[in-house]
Scaffold this motif. Structure first.
Motif, PDB file in Angstrom:
ATOM      1  N   HIS A 251       0.810  -1.215   0.000  1.00 14.48           N
ATOM      2  CA  HIS A 251       0.000   0.000   0.000  1.00 14.48           C
ATOM      3  C   HIS A 251       0.844   1.266   0.000  1.00 14.48           C
ATOM      4  CE1 HIS A 251      -3.550  -2.437   0.201  1.00 14.48           C
ATOM      5  NE2 HIS A 251      -3.018  -3.122   1.200  1.00 14.48           N
ATOM      6  N   GLU A 252       2.131   1.138   0.328  1.00 19.53           N
ATOM      7  CA  GLU A 252       3.034   2.271   0.163  1.00 19.53           C
ATOM      8  C   GLU A 252       3.165   2.631  -1.316  1.00 19.53           C
ATOM      9  OE1 GLU A 252       6.702   1.081   1.926  1.00 19.53           O
ATOM     10  OE2 GLU A 252       5.800   0.601   3.878  1.00 19.53           O
ATOM     11  N   ILE A 253       3.174   1.595  -2.154  1.00 19.34           N
ATOM     12  CA  ILE A 253       3.248   1.815  -3.606  1.00 19.34           C
ATOM     13  C   ILE A 253       2.009   2.534  -4.089  1.00 19.34           C
ATOM     14  CG2 ILE A 253       3.251   0.640  -5.847  1.00 19.34           C
ATOM     15  CD1 ILE A 253       4.880  -1.603  -4.437  1.00 19.34           C
ATOM     16  N   TYR A 254       0.827   2.066  -3.648  1.00 19.92           N
ATOM     17  CA  TYR A 254      -0.411   2.642  -4.155  1.00 19.92           C
ATOM     18  C   TYR A 254      -0.662   4.040  -3.606  1.00 19.92           C
ATOM     19  CZ  TYR A 254      -0.907  -2.063  -5.880  1.00 19.92           C
ATOM     20  OH  TYR A 254      -0.677  -3.250  -6.522  1.00 19.92           O
ATOM     21  N   ALA A 255      -0.091   4.357  -2.450  1.00 18.14           N
ATOM     22  CA  ALA A 255      -0.164   5.733  -1.964  1.00 18.14           C
ATOM     23  C   ALA A 255       0.605   6.668  -2.901  1.00 18.14           C
ATOM     24  CB  ALA A 255       0.381   5.824  -0.544  1.00 18.14           C
ATOM     25  N   GLU A 256       1.745   6.177  -3.399  1.00 20.56           N
ATOM     26  CA  GLU A 256       2.511   6.942  -4.393  1.00 20.56           C
ATOM     27  C   GLU A 256       1.698   7.108  -5.676  1.00 20.56           C
ATOM     28  OE1 GLU A 256       7.229   6.828  -4.693  1.00 20.56           O
ATOM     29  OE2 GLU A 256       6.365   4.814  -4.769  1.00 20.56           O
ATOM     30  N   TRP A 257       1.069   6.034  -6.097  1.00 18.13           N
ATOM     31  CA  TRP A 257       0.262   6.095  -7.313  1.00 18.13           C
ATOM     32  C   TRP A 257      -0.895   7.074  -7.143  1.00 18.13           C
ATOM     33  CZ3 TRP A 257      -0.395   0.720 -10.096  1.00 18.13           C
ATOM     34  CH2 TRP A 257       0.872   0.166 -10.331  1.00 18.13           C
ATOM     35  N   ARG A 258      -1.535   7.076  -5.976  1.00 24.10           N
ATOM     36  CA  ARG A 258      -2.655   7.991  -5.741  1.00 24.10           C
ATOM     37  C   ARG A 258      -2.213   9.432  -5.889  1.00 24.10           C
ATOM     38  NH1 ARG A 258      -7.116   8.902  -7.093  1.00 24.10           N
ATOM     39  NH2 ARG A 258      -7.472   6.658  -6.817  1.00 24.10           N
ATOM     40  N   ARG A 259      -1.015   9.736  -5.442  1.00 20.89           N
ATOM     41  CA  ARG A 259      -0.527  11.101  -5.594  1.00 20.89           C
ATOM     42  C   ARG A 259      -0.396  11.470  -7.072  1.00 20.89           C
ATOM     43  NH1 ARG A 259       2.203   9.657  -0.728  1.00 20.89           N
ATOM     44  NH2 ARG A 259       4.070   8.871  -1.781  1.00 20.89           N
ATOM     45  N   VAL A 260      -0.004  10.511  -7.890  1.00 19.99           N
ATOM     46  CA  VAL A 260       0.054  10.753  -9.343  1.00 19.99           C
ATOM     47  C   VAL A 260      -1.346  10.926  -9.909  1.00 19.99           C
ATOM     48  CG1 VAL A 260       0.654   9.733 -11.580  1.00 19.99           C
ATOM     49  CG2 VAL A 260       2.260   9.573  -9.660  1.00 19.99           C
ATOM     50  N   PRO A 267      -9.267  13.651 -11.130  1.00 19.40           N
ATOM     51  CA  PRO A 267      -8.283  12.622 -10.756  1.00 19.40           C
ATOM     52  C   PRO A 267      -8.504  11.336 -11.552  1.00 19.40           C
ATOM     53  CG  PRO A 267      -9.227  13.650  -8.815  1.00 19.40           C
ATOM     54  CD  PRO A 267     -10.046  14.124  -9.964  1.00 19.40           C
ATOM     55  N   ARG A 268      -7.418  10.662 -11.877  1.00 19.67           N
ATOM     56  CA  ARG A 268      -7.534   9.373 -12.543  1.00 19.67           C
ATOM     57  C   ARG A 268      -8.010   8.320 -11.532  1.00 19.67           C
ATOM     58  NH1 ARG A 268      -7.719  12.814 -16.121  1.00 19.67           N
ATOM     59  NH2 ARG A 268      -6.240  12.806 -17.866  1.00 19.67           N
ATOM     60  N   THR A 269      -8.742   7.346 -12.020  1.00 20.84           N
ATOM     61  CA  THR A 269      -9.292   6.307 -11.159  1.00 20.84           C
ATOM     62  C   THR A 269      -8.458   5.045 -11.279  1.00 20.84           C
ATOM     63  OG1 THR A 269     -10.745   5.356 -12.846  1.00 20.84           O
ATOM     64  CG2 THR A 269     -11.580   7.239 -11.607  1.00 20.84           C
ATOM     65  N   ALA A 270      -8.688   4.116 -10.352  1.00 17.43           N
ATOM     66  CA  ALA A 270      -8.031   2.814 -10.432  1.00 17.43           C
ATOM     67  C   ALA A 270      -8.891   1.784  -9.714  1.00 17.43           C
ATOM     68  CB  ALA A 270      -6.642   2.858  -9.811  1.00 17.43           C
ATOM     69  N   VAL A 271      -8.794   0.552 -10.182  1.00 14.21           N
ATOM     70  CA  VAL A 271      -9.490  -0.565  -9.547  1.00 14.21           C
ATOM     71  C   VAL A 271      -8.502  -1.719  -9.437  1.00 14.21           C
ATOM     72  CG1 VAL A 271     -10.459  -1.320 -11.774  1.00 14.21           C
ATOM     73  CG2 VAL A 271     -11.492  -2.106  -9.630  1.00 14.21           C
ATOM     74  N   ALA A 272      -8.443  -2.310  -8.255  1.00 10.39           N
ATOM     75  CA  ALA A 272      -7.477  -3.369  -7.975  1.00 10.39           C
ATOM     76  C   ALA A 272      -8.064  -4.737  -8.269  1.00 10.39           C
ATOM     77  CB  ALA A 272      -7.045  -3.317  -6.520  1.00 10.39           C
ATOM     78  N   GLU A 273      -7.301  -5.561  -8.981  1.00  7.62           N
ATOM     79  CA  GLU A 273      -7.579  -6.995  -8.995  1.00  7.62           C
ATOM     80  C   GLU A 273      -6.806  -7.569  -7.814  1.00  7.62           C
ATOM     81  OE1 GLU A 273      -6.998 -11.036 -11.696  1.00  7.62           O
ATOM     82  OE2 GLU A 273      -5.423  -9.523 -11.539  1.00  7.62           O
TER      83      GLU A 273
END
Length: 561
Positions: A251-260, A267-273
């Motif tokens: 989730h450290e990675i996805y926190a970085e991605w959220r900032r992008v 804001p761009r969206t994302a959905v996790a598999e």
């Protein structure tokens, strides 16, 4: 609803459009072939934009279209910032985005961050650079076990079957959770993390609205020596500290991605598999500080059963409240047997079962498959899902009532799960990836001007788009009307269950008075005078009762037009 009104509803709430969207998954290589080479392509998608518009979806999600050797249907990516030349060019991609956006349809693309192709320039550099190099540190290389390192570092097995380690020429071994051609990346490496941020910005700058994250729960790993055996690995709880799966540090990675993602407006969206062990674990991926949404796959392993559906619906709505996200509803995708077929086979709790040498799933055996019942149940289940709060993900071809294609000869199959002994519904995943039938005639039923890359059965003619589009009683017509009405009826993300007095019938109401009644049984369910308010049905309603294996929508007068 007019086309203009439909476009207006698609444009509403640009920052939160995804919360209750109907998203249509396109498997590009099997959607439409514009150049006649047997492989679907980006210009083929552009040629069918009017079809997507008429269907009434809010967004398309594209499975990988990147350069790939197709060792795993495109999920072995050789270049994350280009289009496979067999599928088109970046200019073709831009034209597709523009055509979809002109109709108010958003674009979601697949990102595959756990592994690259073995043809990726990084992996080729790693092979050439040798032990201890910076290039190898982008991946997971280890010395072997045994007297001379001739054995794999562990006895782990890949998802597709067979060893999870492959030896290279100089004697080291690399780890691959999936196919041999898909070496896992080392997400402890800062260069890996930075490169994916570049990739997210690359596609966002080209107008992509969101991302579907492949195997989002498998990126980070703890490979501290000594490594556990396969048996020991299976006993380790998946509670955030497992060496390979659903680690807290991902989730450290996805926190970085959220900032992008939040650099963009909207804001761009994302959905996790994310195939994880508990709803609480899944909610972490759907948090506003992370990806924002996570797939709910629970219905993929459920029978056509009212009790199972109600439990899954209730649990996932509660989970969405916990995460602050909205839930997702999925009945079919590129990895599972099509739900029209699952529901036409003996109840197996959604999973394949082996009898002798034969798998009872993945489309057969034919003498066990009731095709009409499967289609009827599939339509009822889909109409139920489209009435639920949250987003619904539809898989290409399900709007035609397509069944799984089981009759593919071994030499014509492509899925590594089939060849390596993996158990993706017994026969692998090729059966749900067969190219679509657009016309009832032609060498590939209108998919292209030549043969398709996977063989299409003769019965595909019965499901052709041109015939179904002209038939008001077809599955396609049902989907179109359901999606049209859904745009008018969908309100906030609440529902209230209404008692039915029967275990095999579900009924609920949305805040504006819209009701959904789903009869999972075989006996009719009496709804009395409410039958006068039925605006849509997955089957023929007789008088004041809902037939078995049928879902109806009831709306107050004046709510729909």
């Amino acid at each position: 609803m007019t086309d203009a009104l439909l476009v207006e509803t698609r444009k509403a709430d640009p920052a939160t459009w995804w919360r209750q969207a109907a998203v249509y998954q396109i498997y590009p290589r099997s959607f439409a072939d514009a150049n006649g080479d047997g492989l679907g392509d980006i210009p083929g998608i552009v040629s069918r934009v009017d079809y997507l518009d008429d269907l009434g979806i809010d967004a398309v999600w594209l499975s990988p279209f990147y350069p790939s050797a197709l060792a795993d249907g495109g999920y072995d990516v050789a270049d994350y910032r280009d289009v496979d030349p067999r599928l088109g060019t970046l200019e073709d991609f831009d034209a597709m985005v523009a055509a979809l956006h002109a109709r108010g349809i958003r674009v979601v693309v697949d990102i595959v961050p756990n592994h690259t192709s073995d043809l990726h320039e990084w992996f080729q550099e790693a092979l050439a650079a040798g032990r201890g190099s910076a290039a190898r540190d982008r991946y997971i290389f280890r010395e072997g076990s045994g007297e001379n390192g001739e054995l794999p570092p562990t006895d782990w097995v890949s998802v597709f079957g067979g060893p999870a380690w492959e030896r290279v020429e100089d004697g080291q071994w690399y780890f691959h959770n999936f196919a041999t051609e898909q070496p896992d990346l080392n997400w402890d490496n800062p260069e890996v993390r930075e490169d994916f941020l570049t990739t997210l910005r690359f596609w966002s700058d080209r107008g992509v609205d969101g991302f579907r994250i492949d195997v989002a729960h498998m990126l980070t790993k703890d490979l501290t020596e000594p490594l556990p055996s396969r048996a020991e690995l299976e006993l380790i709880p998946q509670d955030g500290k497992h060496p390979l799966i659903d680690r807290d540090d991902v989730h450290e990675i996805y926190a970085e991605w959220r900032r992008v993602f939040d650099e963009y407006d909207p804001p761009r969206t994302a959905v996790a598999e994310a195939w994880v062990s508990t709803p609480e674990r899944r909610a972490k991926y759907a948090s506003a500080e992370g990806l924002g949404q996570a797939f709910n796959f629970d219905l993929l392993v459920a029978d056509f059963d009212a009790g199972q559906f109600r439990s899954i619906i209730a649990e996932n709505l509660a989970q969405s409240q916990m995460s602050g996200s909205s839930t997702t509803w999925v009945l079919s995708n590129h990895d599972v047997t099509r739900h029209a077929t699952r529901y036409g086979l003996p109840a197996l709790n959604g999973r394949p079962v082996k009898q002798g040498t034969e798998w009872v799933a993945a489309g057969g055996p034919e003498d066990r498959l009731d095709r009409e019942r499967g289609r009827r149940r599939a339509c009822a289940a889909t109409l139920l899902l489209l009435g639920l709060p949250g987003s619904t993900y539809l898989y290409q071809g399900e709007e035609l009532g397509l069944h799984e294609v089981a009759e593919i000869a071994p030499q014509e199959r492509q899925d590594p799960a089939f060849f390596r002994g993996g158990e993706f519904d017994g026969l692998g995943r090729d059966g749900c990836r067969v190219p679509l039938p657009w016309t009832a005639t032609g060498s590939s039923f209108g998919f292209g001007s030549g043969d398709a890359h996977l063989p299409q059965p003769a019965w595909f003619a019965e499901y052709a788009v041109d015939d179904e589009a002209a038939d008001p009683a077809s599955t396609l017509s049902l989907y179109r009307e359901a999606l049209r009405l859904r745009h008018r009826l969908q309100t906030d993300e609440r529902l209230e269950w209404i008692p039915t007095g029967r275990d095999d019938v579900l009924r609920f109401e949305r805040p504006n008075g819209w009701q959904i009644v789903a009869n999972f049984g075989t006996e009719p369910f009496e709804i009395g005078a409410d039958a006068e308010g039925i605006v849509l049905s997955s089957g023929t309603v007789d008088g004041r009762s809902v037939p078995g294996e049928t879902t109806v929508w009831i709306a107050p007068a004046g709510l729909v037009g």
